[in-house]
Design an enzyme around this catalytic site. Structure first.
Site, PDB file in Angstrom:
ATOM      1  N   LYS A  90      28.597 -70.997  89.857  1.00  0.00           N
ATOM      2  CA  LYS A  90      29.137 -69.672  90.158  1.00  0.00           C
ATOM      3  C   LYS A  90      28.921 -69.324  91.628  1.00  0.00           C
ATOM      4  O   LYS A  90      29.804 -68.758  92.282  1.00  0.00           O
ATOM      5  CB  LYS A  90      28.511 -68.633  89.215  1.00  0.00           C
ATOM      6  CG  LYS A  90      29.005 -68.805  87.770  1.00  0.00           C
ATOM      7  CD  LYS A  90      28.153 -68.102  86.704  1.00  0.00           C
ATOM      8  CE  LYS A  90      28.652 -68.495  85.304  1.00  0.00           C
ATOM      9  NZ  LYS A  90      27.832 -67.929  84.208  1.00  0.00           N
TER      10      LYS A  90
ATOM     11  N   GLN B   8      22.433 -64.519  84.122  1.00  0.00           N
ATOM     12  CA  GLN B   8      22.757 -65.734  83.375  1.00  0.00           C
ATOM     13  C   GLN B   8      22.127 -65.693  81.979  1.00  0.00           C
ATOM     14  O   GLN B   8      20.941 -65.458  81.835  1.00  0.00           O
ATOM     15  CB  GLN B   8      22.293 -66.978  84.151  1.00  0.00           C
ATOM     16  CG  GLN B   8      22.662 -68.291  83.487  1.00  0.00           C
ATOM     17  CD  GLN B   8      24.176 -68.495  83.365  1.00  0.00           C
ATOM     18  OE1 GLN B   8      24.938 -68.200  84.294  1.00  0.00           O
ATOM     19  NE2 GLN B   8      24.626 -68.979  82.215  1.00  0.00           N
TER      20      GLN B   8
ATOM     21  N   ASP C  91      30.726 -59.532  84.846  1.00  0.00           N
ATOM     22  CA  ASP C  91      30.674 -60.578  83.826  1.00  0.00           C
ATOM     23  C   ASP C  91      30.980 -59.988  82.442  1.00  0.00           C
ATOM     24  O   ASP C  91      31.054 -60.713  81.446  1.00  0.00           O
ATOM     25  CB  ASP C  91      29.276 -61.224  83.841  1.00  0.00           C
ATOM     26  CG  ASP C  91      29.252 -62.595  83.182  1.00  0.00           C
ATOM     27  OD1 ASP C  91      30.277 -63.312  83.257  1.00  0.00           O
ATOM     28  OD2 ASP C  91      28.214 -62.961  82.594  1.00  0.00           O
TER      29      ASP C  91
END
Lengths: 283, 283
Positions: free
Chosen positions: B56, B100, B123
């Protein structure tokens, strides 16, 4: 072979719930000296909305709570309604806020729903509340779906592993009831106006939820024997979204119209308001 | 009769998206003199999480953005992680925050996800973002489901009126992709570990989404001819949640593993970060 389907008696269960809530409200008043308050907001003069708001106010009184009625004119703007909600958010006496749906067309209903503080969203209409409920986090569920779930649980109808078919996908009915059934481990199919093979899909339902808002749109012949039939519709003449007549002999269980889902919606709203009042004491 | 299924090339589309994003980032920098920043948070030392975060970060650089890497130790507490997120929420340079998944067991992941400010939730992991997306309100979608939708749209695969069967109901994959497909007018069935007749349900799918996280759990023989096959799984050896091999001839379209859904997830995260940066300028 015909048997008689179990009648899911929302009227009786809601009375039972109210009896319990009355005791809890008395305890709150005893502890705090303050009567819990539900604020209801009615915008405009839609006759059925007026009736619903009145019914909710009456239910408050039956359990010993108070309701504050905010009645705004038909021409209310979004900004005015947002301001009215904000005032209630900041009013420490108010435990819950109900904004009666639908509001007049010029108002951004979603913005107004979402203005309701999460801890006062006892009708379960905010996006945040929906998201939290969907993720199995504590939140007040949308009142009608939460009432349906309460009814299914009360009658100990199995949900896990069953195939539930929800017809309708509205923000306060179809979508939340689908997520609630999913969280209770049902396999869930969500159908709607764009669904191409509705009868075949409904045929698979162990649990069918009618939430389309069209009188007897869902035909009895589409529903298999021994299904659990939940009708969240209400139309003039006392009929719902599902053609219930022929099912009363061959369903496993069904909600009558009226007296099924309707009373549970109000009881759930009141129960969630009482829960909010109890939380306030605890915090 | 066998034809060759259309390959839904996530790798190619993500490259195309990146080319466009690069131009948009350059424009942002030209206008503001500031390079947009994505903050990535990695807690602990899970090797695949490290790889994902790195990928990412690399994608940020490819489009001309910067990533700030926050790496916290395995023994981080919920409170420490919440504080780290709050700091990034309040840091005006940060356009987006990626936490994450998964975090170590002692951490309340939901609380940490929900701490992310909605305008930086690029996200799409917050309950609020999920609720808003579900209600068709503006929100950044959960990255993997949003990437899947982008892929389906790019290849102009019809969704409205189709029966989509989603296998899996996780907060960042199964649930959001179901709501996204529903909002695009698919009829949606959500299956999971408690579903009793999975093969028969999958057989009905015009669009099948595998999101169970078990290698080749979904068998090719369960899937009908000419279905659109979306595999959101990734397991060592380059296999997904669906037994893809036999489908390459008889599906209408399918996502390869790797090179299908995976690259779209990252491209979507980056696209949503750029969108956030553009919003900041506009506001």
């Amino acid at each position: 072979m015909t048997a008689t389907a179990l009648l899911l008696d929302g009227k009786a269960l809601s009375k039972q719930m109210e009896a319990d809530l009355k005791i809890r409200v008395a305890r709150i008043i005893e502890k705090t000296g303050v009567v819990p308050v539900l604020a209801t907001i009615l915008v405009g003069n839609d006759p059925s909305s007026e009736v619903y708001v009145k019914m909710k106010g009456n239910a408050c009184e039956r359990v010993g709570m108070t309701s504050v009625k905010v009645h705004l004119p038909e021409e209310t703007t979004t900004e005015e309604l947002l301001a009215a909600i904000d005032k209630l958010n900041n009013d420490d006496r108010i435990c819950g806020i109900l904004l009666q749906h639908p509001v007049p067309h010029q108002i951004d209903e979603r913005a107004c729903f979402d203005k309701i503080a999460i801890d006062k969203d006892v009708d379960g209409v905010t996006c945040l509340g929906f998201g939290r409920m969907s993720m199995n986090e504590p939140a007040y569920g949308s009142a009608t779906p939460a009432g349906i779930m309460e009814l299914l649980k009360h009658y100990k109808l199995p949900i896990a592993g069953k195939h539930a078919v929800v017809v309708g996908r509205s923000p306060i009915l179809g979508k939340p009831v689908a997520m609630m059934l999913l969280n209770e481990n049902a396999t869930v199919t969500i159908c709607h106006s764009r669904t191409s093979n509705l009868p075949e899909l409904i045929k698979q339902a162990d649990i069918i939820v009618g939430a389309v808002g069209k009188p007897e749109f869902i035909k009895a012949e589409w529903i298999k024997d021994n299904a659990v039939v939940v009708d969240a519709g209400y139309h003039t003449g006392g009929i719902g979204d599902i053609e219930l007549g022929p099912l009363k002999d061959r369903a496993a269980a069904y909600t009558p119209v009226p007296g099924g889902v309707g009373p549970m919606t109000i009881a759930t709203l009141i129960a969630q308001t009482v829960a909010s009042a109890e939380k306030k004491i605890a915090s």
